[in-house]
Scaffold this motif. Structure first.
Motif, PDB file in Angstrom:
ATOM      1  N   PRO A 197      22.665   7.467 -18.274  1.00 47.79           N
ATOM      2  CA  PRO A 197      21.891   6.832 -19.793  1.00 47.79           C
ATOM      3  C   PRO A 197      21.878   5.841 -20.055  1.00 47.79           C
ATOM      4  N   ASP A 198      23.253   5.386 -19.787  1.00 53.72           N
ATOM      5  CA  ASP A 198      23.903   3.978 -20.964  1.00 53.72           C
ATOM      6  C   ASP A 198      23.725   2.719 -20.715  1.00 53.72           C
ATOM      7  N   VAL A 199      23.443   2.887 -19.174  1.00 57.01           N
ATOM      8  CA  VAL A 199      23.137   1.582 -18.667  1.00 57.01           C
ATOM      9  C   VAL A 199      21.422   2.083 -18.590  1.00 57.01           C
ATOM     10  N   HIS A 200      21.484   0.552 -19.854  1.00 61.25           N
ATOM     11  CA  HIS A 200      19.518   0.049 -20.135  1.00 61.25           C
ATOM     12  C   HIS A 200      19.222  -0.951 -18.563  1.00 61.25           C
ATOM     13  N   ALA A 201      17.946  -0.393 -18.118  1.00 57.79           N
ATOM     14  CA  ALA A 201      17.743  -1.015 -17.692  1.00 57.79           C
ATOM     15  C   ALA A 201      16.576  -0.053 -16.697  1.00 57.79           C
ATOM     16  N   LEU A 202      15.650  -0.863 -16.211  1.00 55.05           N
ATOM     17  CA  LEU A 202      13.937  -0.538 -15.893  1.00 55.05           C
ATOM     18  C   LEU A 202      14.081  -0.071 -14.243  1.00 55.05           C
ATOM     19  N   LEU A 203      13.273   1.226 -14.232  1.00 56.23           N
ATOM     20  CA  LEU A 203      13.784   1.160 -12.855  1.00 56.23           C
ATOM     21  C   LEU A 203      12.715   0.985 -11.407  1.00 56.23           C
ATOM     22  N   LEU A 204      12.232   0.475 -10.618  1.00 56.36           N
ATOM     23  CA  LEU A 204      10.559   0.468  -9.788  1.00 56.36           C
ATOM     24  C   LEU A 204      11.182   1.660  -8.511  1.00 56.36           C
ATOM     25  N   THR A 205      10.102   2.336  -7.998  1.00 51.58           N
ATOM     26  CA  THR A 205      10.904   3.290  -7.065  1.00 51.58           C
ATOM     27  C   THR A 205       9.179   3.537  -6.657  1.00 51.58           C
TER      28      THR A 205
ATOM     29  N   SER B 127       0.724  -1.435  -0.511  1.00 51.17           N
ATOM     30  CA  SER B 127      -0.085  -0.458  -0.322  1.00 51.17           C
ATOM     31  C   SER B 127       0.857   1.010   0.032  1.00 51.17           C
ATOM     32  N   SER B 128       0.087   2.232  -1.378  1.00 51.21           N
ATOM     33  CA  SER B 128       1.599   3.640  -0.595  1.00 51.21           C
ATOM     34  C   SER B 128       0.930   4.393  -1.905  1.00 51.21           C
ATOM     35  N   ASP B 129       1.614   5.265  -1.756  1.00 51.00           N
ATOM     36  CA  ASP B 129       0.898   6.810  -3.034  1.00 51.00           C
ATOM     37  C   ASP B 129       1.242   6.268  -4.066  1.00 51.00           C
ATOM     38  N   GLY B 130       1.816   5.384  -4.777  1.00 52.70           N
ATOM     39  CA  GLY B 130       2.128   4.569  -6.294  1.00 52.70           C
ATOM     40  C   GLY B 130       2.958   4.061  -6.329  1.00 52.70           C
ATOM     41  N   LEU B 131       3.269   3.785  -7.525  1.00 50.83           N
ATOM     42  CA  LEU B 131       4.886   3.451  -8.202  1.00 50.83           C
ATOM     43  C   LEU B 131       4.875   3.978  -9.591  1.00 50.83           C
ATOM     44  N   LEU B 132       7.006   3.867  -9.190  1.00 46.78           N
ATOM     45  CA  LEU B 132       7.535   5.555 -10.508  1.00 46.78           C
ATOM     46  C   LEU B 132       7.561   3.852 -11.494  1.00 46.78           C
ATOM     47  N   ILE B 133       8.232   3.625 -12.626  1.00 48.22           N
ATOM     48  CA  ILE B 133       8.544   2.840 -13.211  1.00 48.22           C
ATOM     49  C   ILE B 133       9.252   3.554 -14.320  1.00 48.22           C
ATOM     50  N   SER B 134      11.095   4.136 -14.192  1.00 48.23           N
ATOM     51  CA  SER B 134      11.110   4.835 -15.117  1.00 48.23           C
ATOM     52  C   SER B 134      12.753   3.832 -15.887  1.00 48.23           C
ATOM     53  N   SER B 135      12.985   4.836 -16.760  1.00 51.22           N
ATOM     54  CA  SER B 135      14.423   4.976 -17.586  1.00 51.22           C
ATOM     55  C   SER B 135      15.084   4.807 -17.113  1.00 51.22           C
ATOM     56  N   PRO B 136      16.236   4.719 -17.806  1.00 52.44           N
ATOM     57  CA  PRO B 136      16.917   5.746 -16.834  1.00 52.44           C
ATOM     58  C   PRO B 136      17.262   7.943 -17.272  1.00 52.44           C
ATOM     59  N   THR B 137      16.533   7.834 -18.621  1.00 48.88           N
ATOM     60  CA  THR B 137      16.634   8.658 -18.371  1.00 48.88           C
ATOM     61  C   THR B 137      15.744   9.431 -17.166  1.00 48.88           C
ATOM     62  N   GLY B 138      14.912   9.059 -17.307  1.00 54.22           N
ATOM     63  CA  GLY B 138      14.145   9.310 -15.471  1.00 54.22           C
ATOM     64  C   GLY B 138      14.273   8.832 -14.445  1.00 54.22           C
ATOM     65  N   SER B 139      15.509   8.676 -14.611  1.00 49.48           N
ATOM     66  CA  SER B 139      16.680   8.487 -13.006  1.00 49.48           C
ATOM     67  C   SER B 139      16.880  10.056 -12.276  1.00 49.48           C
ATOM     68  N   THR B 140      16.574  10.767 -13.074  1.00 52.04           N
ATOM     69  CA  THR B 140      16.832  11.962 -12.253  1.00 52.04           C
ATOM     70  C   THR B 140      16.025  13.014 -12.294  1.00 52.04           C
ATOM     71  N   ALA B 141      14.521  12.591 -12.560  1.00 52.68           N
ATOM     72  CA  ALA B 141      13.183  12.940 -12.664  1.00 52.68           C
ATOM     73  C   ALA B 141      12.484  12.313 -10.977  1.00 52.68           C
ATOM     74  N   TYR B 142      11.556  12.833 -11.196  1.00 61.00           N
ATOM     75  CA  TYR B 142      10.262  12.333 -10.270  1.00 61.00           C
ATOM     76  C   TYR B 142      10.724  11.179  -9.507  1.00 61.00           C
ATOM     77  N   SER B 143      11.807  10.201 -10.773  1.00 59.72           N
ATOM     78  CA  SER B 143      12.030   9.425  -9.557  1.00 59.72           C
ATOM     79  C   SER B 143      13.303   9.142  -7.960  1.00 59.72           C
ATOM     80  N   LEU B 144      13.932  10.248  -8.678  1.00 58.51           N
ATOM     81  CA  LEU B 144      15.114  11.269  -7.835  1.00 58.51           C
ATOM     82  C   LEU B 144      14.258  11.702  -6.229  1.00 58.51           C
ATOM     83  N   SER B 145      13.406  12.847  -6.731  1.00 59.91           N
ATOM     84  CA  SER B 145      12.481  13.055  -5.779  1.00 59.91           C
ATOM     85  C   SER B 145      11.942  12.061  -4.712  1.00 59.91           C
ATOM     86  N   ALA B 146      11.365  10.960  -5.349  1.00 65.33           N
ATOM     87  CA  ALA B 146      11.118   9.737  -4.624  1.00 65.33           C
ATOM     88  C   ALA B 146      12.102   9.439  -4.157  1.00 65.33           C
TER      89      ALA B 146
END
Length: 283
Positions: free
Chosen positions: A195-203, A169-188
């Motif tokens: 960006p050269d690490v191709h992976a999916l990030l769950l926050t 239970s949470s406020d939600g879940l972010l699934i981010s690209s490496p590019t998105g790791s410096t966006a909402y995911s970073l704040s969370a």
């Protein structure tokens, strides 16, 4: 003849002025503007076949605005393999390559072929509702599954492939690209990925447990997130665009997109230099 597309963020008064200057500048160099002075919101609403027709002659696109304008433009042109130059008219400008003061010197270099292409991994997502898969959505930064405007938390079951990895239970879940790791995911509280690490990030967003930590999974994995909370409407957002409602039993399926976003690079700055300058690392 070179054909250049220009996408304008109408919310920024300077963008229209710069676009007009670009039109005059291109005209003196026999460069055609393929989608002149186009508002990105108009392009978003265009039918797919019409969009392909409009963009067919375009060699590259200049996005005048900020990171949001670049994200919107990238989702439109990335499936067609068209490179994008981001010009920052906003505040942070983490993704945009140059500031407006450097625009015309950069365009001169680009017309001479003096630029590089950096490919960024993108995400694709679909919603499964009552067993039926909906249309495909794309994101350069992230797919955000949230409780929406409801004050209570949303319960989500997250699976990687065939394995359930969490039910929180949470406020939600972010699934981010490496590019998105410096966006909402970073704040969370998520990690920064190069960006050269191709992976999916769950926050996870404010999870109501002590052991919920960000999770990085391989680029070939598929993430499935099921809404378990009864009698409550959640939301899913793609790069922060207007959300799509989710109800109990819906699933959001996210994986790596079959194409990349091609960002035009001219400034010669590394990701880590940008990280230090924009995020004020070490100051």
């Amino acid at each position: 003849m070179v054909t250049v597309g220009v996408v304008v963020n109408e919310e920024k008064p300077l963008a229209q002025q710069v676009a007009d200057e670009m039109a005059r500048w291109f005209a003196t160099r026999q460069v055609q503007m393929g989608i002149p002075l186009t508002n990105v919101n108009q392009l978003v609403m265009a039918p797919t076949e019409k969009l392909k027709e409009v963009l067919a002659p375009v060699q590259w696109v200049v996005a005048l605005g900020g990171d949001g304008t670049l994200l919107n433009t990238a989702r439109l042109v990335a499936p067609l393999g068209i490179p994008v130059l981001g010009v920052n008219l906003g505040r942070l400008g983490f993704l945009t390559e140059i500031d407006v003061a450097d625009l015309f010197s950069t365009l001169e270099r680009m017309l001479q072929g003096d630029y590089q292409i950096e490919e960024r991994m993108m995400l694709q997502a679909q919603i499964r509702h009552e067993g039926e898969l909906g249309p495909v959505f794309y994101a350069l930064n992230d797919v955000a599954i949230t409780k929406g405007s409801h004050p209570r938390m949303i319960r989500l079951e997250t699976s990687i492939g065939n394995d359930v990895v969490s039910t929180y239970s949470s406020d939600g879940l972010l699934i981010s690209s490496p590019t998105g790791s410096t966006a909402y995911s970073l704040s969370a509280g998520g990690p920064i990925l190069s960006p050269d690490v191709h992976a999916l990030l769950l926050t996870y967003l404010c999870p109501h447990v002590m052991d919920a930590r960000p999770l990085v999974v391989a680029e070939d994995q598929t993430v499935q997130v099921a809404v378990l909370t009864p009698h409550m409407q959640g939301m899913v957002f793609f790069d922060g665009q207007p959300g799509i409602p989710l109800v109990s039993g819906d699933e959001v399926i996210v994986k790596k997109a079959p194409f990349t976003c091609k960002l035009i690079k001219t400034a010669g700055r590394s990701f880590f230099q940008i990280l230090r300058n924009k995020m004020q690392q070490g100051r």
